[in-house]
Write a protein that holds these residues in place. Structure first.
Motif, PDB file in Angstrom:
ATOM      1  N   GLY A   1      -1.994   1.358  -2.841  1.00  0.00           N
ATOM      2  CA  GLY A   1      -1.505   2.575  -3.460  1.00  0.00           C
ATOM      3  C   GLY A   1      -0.353   3.120  -2.636  1.00  0.00           C
ATOM      4  O   GLY A   1      -0.207   2.774  -1.458  1.00  0.00           O
ATOM      5  N   ILE A   2       0.485   3.952  -3.234  1.00  0.00           N
ATOM      6  CA  ILE A   2       1.613   4.560  -2.516  1.00  0.00           C
ATOM      7  C   ILE A   2       1.557   6.066  -2.714  1.00  0.00           C
ATOM      8  O   ILE A   2       1.614   6.551  -3.848  1.00  0.00           O
ATOM      9  N   LEU A   3       1.416   6.803  -1.617  1.00  0.00           N
ATOM     10  CA  LEU A   3       1.523   8.260  -1.632  1.00  0.00           C
ATOM     11  C   LEU A   3       2.888   8.594  -1.046  1.00  0.00           C
ATOM     12  O   LEU A   3       3.071   8.549   0.168  1.00  0.00           O
ATOM     13  N   PRO A   4       3.904   8.890  -1.884  1.00  0.00           N
ATOM     14  CA  PRO A   4       5.275   9.043  -1.381  1.00  0.00           C
ATOM     15  C   PRO A   4       5.429  10.246  -0.470  1.00  0.00           C
ATOM     16  O   PRO A   4       5.191  11.374  -0.878  1.00  0.00           O
ATOM     17  N   ALA A   5       5.824   9.995   0.790  1.00  0.00           N
ATOM     18  CA  ALA A   5       5.960  11.081   1.761  1.00  0.00           C
ATOM     19  C   ALA A   5       7.113  10.820   2.714  1.00  0.00           C
ATOM     20  O   ALA A   5       7.124  11.323   3.834  1.00  0.00           O
ATOM     21  N   GLY A   6       8.091  10.021   2.271  1.00  0.00           N
ATOM     22  CA  GLY A   6       9.209   9.682   3.139  1.00  0.00           C
ATOM     23  C   GLY A   6      10.496  10.342   2.716  1.00  0.00           C
ATOM     24  O   GLY A   6      10.574  11.006   1.681  1.00  0.00           O
ATOM     25  N   SER A   7      11.541  10.133   3.520  1.00  0.00           N
ATOM     26  CA  SER A   7      12.867  10.619   3.141  1.00  0.00           C
ATOM     27  C   SER A   7      13.465   9.730   2.062  1.00  0.00           C
ATOM     28  O   SER A   7      14.323  10.162   1.287  1.00  0.00           O
ATOM     29  N   ALA A   8      13.014   8.479   1.996  1.00  0.00           N
ATOM     30  CA  ALA A   8      13.406   7.560   0.917  1.00  0.00           C
ATOM     31  C   ALA A   8      12.137   6.965   0.328  1.00  0.00           C
ATOM     32  O   ALA A   8      11.348   6.341   1.034  1.00  0.00           O
ATOM     33  N   ASN A   9      11.940   7.189  -0.971  1.00  0.00           N
ATOM     34  CA  ASN A   9      10.737   6.692  -1.656  1.00  0.00           C
ATOM     35  C   ASN A   9      11.151   5.819  -2.838  1.00  0.00           C
ATOM     36  O   ASN A   9      10.676   5.972  -3.957  1.00  0.00           O
ATOM     37  N   GLY A  10      12.052   4.886  -2.557  1.00  0.00           N
ATOM     38  CA  GLY A  10      12.618   4.055  -3.611  1.00  0.00           C
ATOM     39  C   GLY A  10      11.589   3.206  -4.331  1.00  0.00           C
ATOM     40  O   GLY A  10      11.635   3.069  -5.555  1.00  0.00           O
ATOM     41  N   MET A  11      10.631   2.630  -3.577  1.00  0.00           N
ATOM     42  CA  MET A  11       9.649   1.753  -4.220  1.00  0.00           C
ATOM     43  C   MET A  11       8.709   2.553  -5.104  1.00  0.00           C
ATOM     44  O   MET A  11       8.330   2.100  -6.186  1.00  0.00           O
ATOM     45  N   ALA A  12       8.317   3.737  -4.668  1.00  0.00           N
ATOM     46  CA  ALA A  12       7.458   4.591  -5.496  1.00  0.00           C
ATOM     47  C   ALA A  12       8.168   4.954  -6.792  1.00  0.00           C
ATOM     48  O   ALA A  12       7.578   4.914  -7.883  1.00  0.00           O
TER      49      ALA A  12
END
Length: 296
Positions: A90-101
């Motif tokens: 699973g991906i919980l987007p929490a970055g400065s770049a969340n391209g894959m999400a």
């Protein structure tokens, strides 16, 4: 279609504490609060603890799902640990770049993501391809040339977000020179003068710039995108207006394996992480090598 959920899921959250800089909410606290009255068994792994080993933790906890909590770099690290394992990510987007999400249609809202992971909302497990590049793994986008130099300058500048990219772009275009490149596989052998060569598993960068409009994460192929020319106005359009690269200045080849050679050593990046300079990149597809939880 929603999948049947076991009575008690065992979840491993892999958290990158430095992803995205300062956040309004701490992801670990948010996750603990969400599961405080639920039956799931929740474990945490912190990427900033060097004495810990992610693969060993996965083996020890035997999770039903492993969730990457961070940006594209965190997603890449979790994907590497899950390679050839029958465990969905699973991906919980929490970055400065969340391209894959973004590519996978995963919502930015954390509560919605956790509901997907627990199958409280319609979700599915999608098998996606990876690219093996030299001895590394690429889940998203890698490139040789201009954008890799931009990644290097962006990391050195230390200003996050699109402002950091915009400020770094002027220095990058000033420094950048076109490369003499040879691209070879079993079907083609060609030479080009290009600003950059992209190995594209996905369609767009984390900034929203669309480099590979017809990309498919599950087709058993990747695209080699040859960007022959690029100007400052075009680069800024891509960063801020999410416009595709100009197709009249772009060439796209589909491949399952390729060797890219440059006459002089060139800047190189994998999934947003600068790798230094190289004069050869060897890439091959790993078809349907990773299971990912996405909206159903």
């Amino acid at each position: 279609m929603a999948q049947e959920s076991p009575m008690r899921l065992r979840l491993l959250f892999v958290i990158n504490p430095v992803s995205g800089g300062k956040k309004k909410a701490d992801p670990e606290t948010f996750i603990k609060n969400y599961f405080s009255e639920r039956a799931e068994e929740v474990h945490f792994f912190k990427l900033n603890e060097p004495q810990q080993d992610l693969s060993a933790t996965i083996k020890k906890t035997s999770p039903d799902r492993v969730i990457a909590v961070g940006g594209d770099g965190t997603v890449k690290m979790v994907a590497e640990a899950l390679l050839d394992k029958d465990i969905p990510m699973g991906i919980l987007p929490a970055g400065s770049a969340n391209g894959m999400a973004t590519e996978l249609g995963i919502p930015p809202d954390w509560e919605e993501v956790l509901a997907l992971i627990c199958h409280d909302q319609p979700s599915m497990v999608k098998d996606i391809d990876l690219i093996r590049i030299n001895k590394d793994i690429c889940i998203h986008l890698s490139d040789v040339g201009l954008n890799a130099l931009l990644v290097k300058n962006f990391e050195q500048r230390g200003i996050r977000g699109k402002l950091g990219y915009a400020l770094s772009s002027f220095k990058t275009l000033w420094q950048n020179k076109r490369l003499a490149v040879r691209i070879e596989n079993r079907k083609v052998s060609l030479t080009r003068q290009a600003h950059m060569i992209v190995l594209a598993n996905a369609r767009m960068y984390g900034t929203g710039a669309c480099i590979n409009p017809d990309g498919d994460l599950s087709d058993g192929m990747f695209e080699v995108v040859i960007l022959r020319r690029l100007s400052i106005p075009e680069l800024l359009k891509m960063l801020f207006r999410h416009r595709p690269f100009d197709p009249t200045k772009t060439e796209i080849l589909q491949a399952s394996q390729v060797t890219i050679s440059t006459r002089r050593r060139a800047h190189f990046q994998i999934d947003g992480e600068y790798q230094g300079k190289t004069n050869q990149v060897v890439a091959s597809i790993l078809p349907r090598a990773l299971k990912v939880i996405v909206p159903g």
